[in-house]
Structure formats: structure tokens, C-alpha cells
Design a protein around this motif. Structure first.
Motif, PDB file in Angstrom:
ATOM      1  N   GLN A  45       0.836  -1.206   0.000  1.00  0.00           N
ATOM      2  CA  GLN A  45       0.000   0.000   0.000  1.00  0.00           C
ATOM      3  C   GLN A  45       0.871   1.257   0.000  1.00  0.00           C
ATOM      4  O   GLN A  45       0.523   2.249  -0.609  1.00  0.00           O
ATOM      5  N   GLY A  46       1.986   1.174   0.699  1.00  0.00           N
ATOM      6  CA  GLY A  46       2.960   2.268   0.726  1.00  0.00           C
ATOM      7  C   GLY A  46       2.453   3.526   1.394  1.00  0.00           C
ATOM      8  O   GLY A  46       1.372   3.566   1.984  1.00  0.00           O
ATOM      9  N   VAL A  82      -2.488   9.370   1.588  1.00  0.00           N
ATOM     10  CA  VAL A  82      -3.062  10.393   0.719  1.00  0.00           C
ATOM     11  C   VAL A  82      -4.388   9.941   0.112  1.00  0.00           C
ATOM     12  O   VAL A  82      -5.317  10.730  -0.028  1.00  0.00           O
ATOM     13  N   GLU A  83      -4.458   8.664  -0.250  1.00  0.00           N
ATOM     14  CA  GLU A  83      -5.712   8.135  -0.791  1.00  0.00           C
ATOM     15  C   GLU A  83      -5.970   6.739  -0.232  1.00  0.00           C
ATOM     16  O   GLU A  83      -5.047   6.007   0.083  1.00  0.00           O
ATOM     17  N   ILE A 105      -7.993  -3.434   3.776  1.00  0.00           N
ATOM     18  CA  ILE A 105      -8.625  -2.126   3.588  1.00  0.00           C
ATOM     19  C   ILE A 105      -8.841  -1.502   4.972  1.00  0.00           C
ATOM     20  O   ILE A 105      -9.424  -2.129   5.847  1.00  0.00           O
ATOM     21  N   PRO A 106      -8.367  -0.296   5.185  1.00  0.00           N
ATOM     22  CA  PRO A 106      -8.536   0.343   6.494  1.00  0.00           C
ATOM     23  C   PRO A 106     -10.004   0.700   6.751  1.00  0.00           C
ATOM     24  O   PRO A 106     -10.656   1.298   5.898  1.00  0.00           O
ATOM     25  N   TYR A 148      -4.588  11.621   5.496  1.00  0.00           N
ATOM     26  CA  TYR A 148      -3.635  11.995   6.547  1.00  0.00           C
ATOM     27  C   TYR A 148      -2.620  13.029   6.084  1.00  0.00           C
ATOM     28  O   TYR A 148      -2.066  13.748   6.898  1.00  0.00           O
ATOM     29  N   LEU A 149      -2.358  13.094   4.802  1.00  0.00           N
ATOM     30  CA  LEU A 149      -1.468  14.094   4.211  1.00  0.00           C
ATOM     31  C   LEU A 149      -2.127  14.638   2.942  1.00  0.00           C
ATOM     32  O   LEU A 149      -2.824  13.903   2.250  1.00  0.00           O
ATOM     33  N   ASP A 150      -1.877  15.906   2.650  1.00  0.00           N
ATOM     34  CA  ASP A 150      -2.409  16.484   1.417  1.00  0.00           C
ATOM     35  C   ASP A 150      -1.741  15.884   0.189  1.00  0.00           C
ATOM     36  O   ASP A 150      -2.382  15.615  -0.813  1.00  0.00           O
TER      37      ASP A 150
END
Length: 135
Positions: A68-69, A74-75, A82-83, A89-91
């Protein structure tokens, strides 16, 4: 006699030599500061990514997998697991000060994950790597 205004060749050479000596003294100090600033910038970014990873774990009970990295910050990941309570969490994903992607591995040996920059030489696994765990 008519005297022309201007500089002689000797005067110009003296000025050029003086400027060369000054440059030889100043340039190494300036470039050293630039390298230090890049390392510090990278450390700050690593800390911000680490904070985002910790928030991801608090929300979802796990860190993103290597597959997933950091893109999972970000997405929303589409690969399992799957969370369940994902949010952004970041733009956007930052790059290190040398314009390279950060290296993320989860799980890592003896740590929940490894997050690092390849450093100034841009080669992973060398002495100048900057790890989030060594800050």
C-alpha cells in the motif's frame, strides 16, 4: 601627454586573483550549509510522515503495508487490508530534499516499519541514509 582612463592589465589580474581567493574561502562554507539544510528538511518531513503513520494506526489498528505504501496516507488503499476508518492523513506525499521518494517498508525487522531517505548520494543502504528512527 594624454592619459587614458581605465585599468591596466595588472590591476585587473590582481582583482581577479583577490576575487578567486575570496570565492575559495566562502563557497565551501555556503555549500556545506546547503547540504546541512537539506538533511534537516528531510528529517522534519520524516517526522511529519511518522506522525501521519501513527494517526493512521490509531484510526485503523494497523500501519499501511509495504504494498500500500505511503500513498495510503493520501488516498484510501484498494489492496487488502482495507482500512476501516480511513481518512486523508497528508495532502500530498512529500519528496526528500534530493527529490526522491521516501522508502517505506512495513513491517520491518525489529520495528513496526522502516521509513527513510536514501540521502544525498541517492543510494539506499549507504552511510548517508536518513532514517526516521535515528532522528
Amino acid at each position: 601627454m594624454r592619459r587614458e582612463k581605465g585599468f591596466t592589465l595588472i590591476e585587473l589580474l590582481v582583482v581577479i586573483i583577490i576575487l578567486g581567493l575570496l570565492a575559495a574561502l566562502v563557497v565551501p562554507k555556503i555549500t556545506g550549509r546547503v547540504d546541512e539544510a537539506k538533511v534537516e528538511t528531510t528529517k522534519v518531513q520524516l517526522k511529519a510522515i511518522k506522525d501521519a503513520l501513527e494517526q493512521y494506526k490509531l484510526d485503523n489498528g494497523m500501519y499501511p503495508t509495504t504494498q500500500q505504501g505511503l500513498k495510503a496516507l493520501v488516498e484510501k488503499p484498494t489492496t487488502p487490508p482495507i482500512p476501516p476508518r480511513w481518512r486523508q492523513y497528508l495532502d500530498k506525499l512529500p519528496k526528500d530534499a534530493w527529490d526522491n521518494d521516501y522508502i517505506y517498508i512495513s513491517p520491518a525487522p525489529n520495528k513496526p516499519y522502516e521509513l527513510k531517505s536514501a540521502g544525498p548520494d541517492r543510494t539506499e543502504g549507504t552511510e548517508d541514509d536518513i532514517s526516521v528512527w535515528n532522528n
